[in-house]
Write a protein that holds these residues in place. Structure first.
Motif, PDB file in Angstrom:
ATOM      1  N   SER A  69       0.322  -1.261   0.239  1.00 24.57           N
ATOM      2  CA  SER A  69       0.299  -0.427  -0.252  1.00 24.57           C
ATOM      3  C   SER A  69       0.611   0.874   0.143  1.00 24.57           C
ATOM      4  N   SER A  70       2.127   1.227   0.185  1.00 26.73           N
ATOM      5  CA  SER A  70       3.289   1.877   0.195  1.00 26.73           C
ATOM      6  C   SER A  70       4.247   1.943  -0.245  1.00 26.73           C
ATOM      7  N   ALA A  71       5.622   2.634  -0.706  1.00 33.79           N
ATOM      8  CA  ALA A  71       6.832   2.537  -1.062  1.00 33.79           C
ATOM      9  C   ALA A  71       7.483   1.467  -0.222  1.00 33.79           C
ATOM     10  N   PHE A  72       8.148   0.247  -0.559  1.00 36.87           N
ATOM     11  CA  PHE A  72       8.445  -0.272   0.210  1.00 36.87           C
ATOM     12  C   PHE A  72       9.899   0.195   1.327  1.00 36.87           C
ATOM     13  N   SER A  73      10.170   1.916   0.565  1.00 31.38           N
ATOM     14  CA  SER A  73      10.663   2.677   1.862  1.00 31.38           C
ATOM     15  C   SER A  73      10.214   3.021   2.366  1.00 31.38           C
ATOM     16  N   SER A  74       9.302   3.523   1.906  1.00 37.87           N
ATOM     17  CA  SER A  74       8.354   4.042   2.938  1.00 37.87           C
ATOM     18  C   SER A  74       8.303   3.308   4.578  1.00 37.87           C
ATOM     19  N   TRP A  75       7.639   1.746   4.043  1.00 40.15           N
ATOM     20  CA  TRP A  75       7.987   0.685   4.904  1.00 40.15           C
ATOM     21  C   TRP A  75       8.763   0.112   5.707  1.00 40.15           C
ATOM     22  N   MET A  76      10.127   0.353   5.124  1.00 41.49           N
ATOM     23  CA  MET A  76      11.335   0.470   6.117  1.00 41.49           C
ATOM     24  C   MET A  76      11.373   1.514   6.788  1.00 41.49           C
ATOM     25  N   ILE A  77      10.974   2.957   6.085  1.00 35.74           N
ATOM     26  CA  ILE A  77      11.033   3.891   7.166  1.00 35.74           C
ATOM     27  C   ILE A  77      10.553   4.528   8.819  1.00 35.74           C
TER      28      ILE A  77
END
Length: 178
Positions: A69-77
């Motif tokens: 549902s969000s960018a993978f990098s956003s999930w990691m952040i």
């Protein structure tokens, strides 16, 4: 959805199914991004490094929870931020406990001092609020009369550092004593 996003979602799917290469590629691709973010958040490269490592582990453990549902990098952040906040809260609690223990030790020390009919002065009280490094430097210089070179040698620090610790300690004492 762009081709790049679709490819990354496919890589996440493979990683969640146990493909170690896909997981390694995802984490490697985003490692520097998360690290740079954490350096800015923590203002401490060592804390950032520790937190990014924890983030990578958490991502590996929870890759199956990423829903796209969000960018993978956003999930990691998001994960990195939560880990950082948890660590900060834990550190505050630990510091609170240490402050309680320290203040109790100081009360006991003061009672022992006074029970032997020794005077507990405002200066002694103010000294308890200095950091150990500054308290030691002030005591060695102004109570025991050592020179900065001697203090530096005793503490394994440059004489200039001994001088600056002493000066800072004295400034703090003056501020405490008004």
């Amino acid at each position: 959805m762009s081709q790049m996003e679709a490819a990354e979602l496919e890589e996440v799917r493979r990683a969640a199914e146990g493909d170690d290469r896909a997981l390694a590629a995802l984490l490697q691709r985003h490692y520097a991004f998360v690290y740079k973010y954490l350096v800015k958040v923590t203002m401490d490269p060592n804390a950032a490094e520790e937190t990014v490592q924890d983030t990578m582990i958490r991502c590996m453990e929870n890759i199956h929870r990423y829903d796209g549902s969000s960018a993978f990098s956003s999930w990691m952040i998001t994960i990195a931020t939560r880990i950082y906040i948890d660590k900060t809260r834990r550190k505050k609690r630990e510091n609170g406990w240490l402050d309680m223990i320290r203040s109790e030790a100081i009360r006991r020390f003061r009672w022992q001092f006074e029970s032997r009919n020794e005077e507990w002065t405002d200066v002694m009280d103010a000294m308890t609020r200095l950091t150990p490094e500054h308290r030691v430097a002030v005591l060695l210089k102004h109570y025991y009369g050592y020179g900065y070179d001697e203090i530096g040698e005793m503490l394994g620090i440059p004489a200039g550092t001994a001088k600056s610790r002493t000066a800072y300690g004295l400034r703090q004492l003056r501020k405490e004593l008004g």
